[in-house]
Design an enzyme around this catalytic site. Structure first.
Site, PDB file in Angstrom:
ATOM      1  N   CYS A 164       2.384  -6.353   1.448  1.00 44.80           N
ATOM      2  CA  CYS A 164       1.282  -6.169   2.465  1.00 44.80           C
ATOM      3  C   CYS A 164       0.650  -7.101   2.924  1.00 44.80           C
ATOM      4  O   CYS A 164      -0.094  -8.057   2.228  1.00 44.80           O
ATOM      5  CB  CYS A 164       0.575  -5.324   1.452  1.00 44.80           C
ATOM      6  SG  CYS A 164      -0.689  -4.318   2.343  1.00 44.80           S
ATOM      7  N   THR A 204      -2.319  -6.797   4.784  1.00 42.98           N
ATOM      8  CA  THR A 204      -3.561  -6.339   4.357  1.00 42.98           C
ATOM      9  C   THR A 204      -4.189  -6.996   3.031  1.00 42.98           C
ATOM     10  O   THR A 204      -5.116  -7.566   3.053  1.00 42.98           O
ATOM     11  CB  THR A 204      -3.895  -4.731   4.594  1.00 42.98           C
ATOM     12  OG1 THR A 204      -3.348  -4.316   5.669  1.00 42.98           O
ATOM     13  CG2 THR A 204      -5.218  -4.401   4.395  1.00 42.98           C
ATOM     14  N   CYS A 228       2.138  -6.108   9.950  1.00 39.90           N
ATOM     15  CA  CYS A 228       2.081  -4.891   8.825  1.00 39.90           C
ATOM     16  C   CYS A 228       3.267  -4.624   8.404  1.00 39.90           C
ATOM     17  O   CYS A 228       4.378  -4.394   9.081  1.00 39.90           O
ATOM     18  CB  CYS A 228       1.225  -3.564   9.452  1.00 39.90           C
ATOM     19  SG  CYS A 228       1.266  -2.392   8.394  1.00 39.90           S
ATOM     20  N   THR A 229       3.549  -4.623   6.915  1.00 39.36           N
ATOM     21  CA  THR A 229       5.005  -4.235   6.552  1.00 39.36           C
ATOM     22  C   THR A 229       5.614  -3.059   6.911  1.00 39.36           C
ATOM     23  O   THR A 229       6.858  -2.784   7.066  1.00 39.36           O
ATOM     24  CB  THR A 229       4.929  -4.295   5.124  1.00 39.36           C
ATOM     25  OG1 THR A 229       3.772  -3.498   4.661  1.00 39.36           O
ATOM     26  CG2 THR A 229       4.950  -5.627   4.344  1.00 39.36           C
ATOM     27  N   HIS A 230       4.732  -2.107   7.556  1.00 45.83           N
ATOM     28  CA  HIS A 230       5.486  -0.936   7.871  1.00 45.83           C
ATOM     29  C   HIS A 230       5.976  -1.008   9.184  1.00 45.83           C
ATOM     30  O   HIS A 230       6.875  -0.245   9.465  1.00 45.83           O
ATOM     31  CB  HIS A 230       4.109   0.359   7.973  1.00 45.83           C
ATOM     32  CG  HIS A 230       3.765   0.733   6.850  1.00 45.83           C
ATOM     33  ND1 HIS A 230       2.976  -0.099   5.755  1.00 45.83           N
ATOM     34  CD2 HIS A 230       3.648   2.155   6.249  1.00 45.83           C
ATOM     35  CE1 HIS A 230       2.451   0.713   4.761  1.00 45.83           C
ATOM     36  NE2 HIS A 230       3.233   1.946   4.958  1.00 45.83           N
ATOM     37  N   GLY A 262      -5.424  -0.505   5.160  1.00 45.51           N
ATOM     38  CA  GLY A 262      -6.070  -1.388   6.465  1.00 45.51           C
ATOM     39  C   GLY A 262      -7.230  -0.795   7.046  1.00 45.51           C
ATOM     40  O   GLY A 262      -7.763  -1.661   7.830  1.00 45.51           O
ATOM     41  N   SER A 317       0.798  -1.070  -0.026  1.00 53.38           N
ATOM     42  CA  SER A 317      -0.057  -0.044  -0.047  1.00 53.38           C
ATOM     43  C   SER A 317       0.716   1.307  -0.039  1.00 53.38           C
ATOM     44  O   SER A 317       0.491   2.420  -0.225  1.00 53.38           O
ATOM     45  CB  SER A 317      -0.722  -0.147   1.370  1.00 53.38           C
ATOM     46  OG  SER A 317      -0.122  -0.148   2.415  1.00 53.38           O
TER      47      SER A 317
HETATM   48  N1  DGL Z   1       1.596  -2.353   4.706  1.00 54.98           N
HETATM   49  C1  DGL Z   1       0.448  -2.732   4.961  1.00 54.98           C
HETATM   50  C2  DGL Z   1       0.199  -4.212   5.761  1.00 54.98           C
HETATM   51  O1  DGL Z   1       1.276  -4.776   5.715  1.00 54.98           O
HETATM   52  C3  DGL Z   1      -0.766  -2.106   5.321  1.00 54.98           C
HETATM   53  C4  DGL Z   1      -0.622  -0.570   5.605  1.00 54.98           C
HETATM   54  C5  DGL Z   1      -1.940   0.154   5.346  1.00 54.98           C
HETATM   55  O2  DGL Z   1      -2.712   0.249   5.899  1.00 54.98           O
HETATM   56  O3  DGL Z   1      -2.024   0.671   4.168  1.00 54.98           O
HETATM   57  O4  DGL Z   1      -0.609  -4.547   6.152  1.00 54.98           O
END
Ligand code: DGL
Length: 277
Positions: free
Chosen positions: A75, A77, A191-193, A45, A13
């Site tokens: 991602c 999500t 979550c990847t972030h 998300g 995302s």
């Molecule tokens: N990076 C995404 C994940 O791994 C989601 C972050 C978002 O909400 O866009 O779930």
């Protein structure tokens, strides 16, 4: 027709998928990568499953035009939609394998014999129950406890990685999870972030092991490419190319690429994945 020299696609995302990119760059330095980050439409998300699928299809269609040999869905999500009844199936329509990061992480959690695991992730990922479902299909005895954050990915997208707001949000969710389940010693950064700010997670609970699913996914990519006869076997000295396509802006990529210690050269294109091409 994709072959060994074709690039790997990575989608997210936003900037979160750079955590998978970092692991891929270490494990498979010769592979060329086309990254797609839909920062303009992040966070995914807090969106409905239908919206997430619609946006994801645009990135996958773009990568199909670029003749990738495989797509790593960084991602969590997006990956959760693959195992959500009523949404699943679309990932099989592109003629190349599309790999779920959640499935890769779930397989590692089972093979590494975890017993009680926390998952901190987006609202969609936690509501989907995808981590618990995939883990328990392989081992019904493993207990999985979810904790959703509606804000953390969006805060990280803003690029101020040491902001008090990120610190407070991480602290809140680690505390919520640990007070509800004090004996949990392993937490998935689902979550990847989140692995971008892994140091903040560790500072909140130094006795906990925080798992980064990007490591599982990079290994899964390697296995699948090898099984398909598609691993790049070029010169040892050659480092693959890295192209970043984003519907957002460059500065946050500068910040996160530097934070993650990604050293390969890269180019950036600003692109609207929804625009007709
Ligand atoms: N990076 C995404 C994940 O791994 C989601 C972050 C978002 O909400 O866009 O779930």
């Amino acid at each position: 027709m994709a072959d060994q020299k074709s690039p790997i696609g990575v989608i997210d995302s936003g900037v979160g998928g750079l955590t998978t990119l970092a692991q891929l760059s270490t494990l498979l330095p010769g592979e060329s990568i086309i990254y797609c980050g839909d920062n303009h439409n992040a966070p995914y998300g807090n969106r409905s499953g239908e919206e997430i699928v619609e946006l994801t299809k645009k990135m996958l269609a773009y990568l199909a035009e670029r003749d990738v040999k495989m797509v790593a869905v960084a991602c969590n999500t997006i990956s959760s939609t693959f195992d959500t009844p009523g949404l699943a199936g679309y990932q099989d329509e592109y003629g190349f394998p599309v790999l779920s990061i959640v499935r890769a992480a779930a397989e590692d959690i089972v093979s590494l014999r975890y017993t009680r695991v926390g998952v901190i992730a987006t609202a969609f990922t936690i509501a989907s129950g995808c981590y618990g479902k995939l883990i328990n299909e392989l081992d019904p005895k493993i207990e999985v406890f979810g904790e959703p954050s509606e804000k953390l990915a969006a805060l990280i997208e803003q690029g101020d990685l040491h902001s008090p707001a990120i610190d407070a949000e991480v602290g809140k969710h680690v505390t919520n999870l640990m007070s509800a389940h004090p004996d949990v010693k392993d937490i998935v950064l689902g979550c990847t972030h989140y692995p971008i700010v892994e140091g903040i997670f560790k500072s909140k609970a130094p006795h906990v092991a925080f798992l980064n699913p990007a490591q599982s996914q990079a290994r899964a990519v390697r296995v699948q490419l090898s099984d398909a006869g598609l691993l790049y076997h070029g010169q040892h000295s050659a480092v693959g190319t890295l192209e970043i396509n984003t519907s957002g802006d460059k500065p946050v990529y500068d910040t996160v690429i530097s934070e993650l210690g990604i050293t390969r050269d890269w180019t950036l294109n600003q692109i609207d994945f929804s625009a007709p091409r």
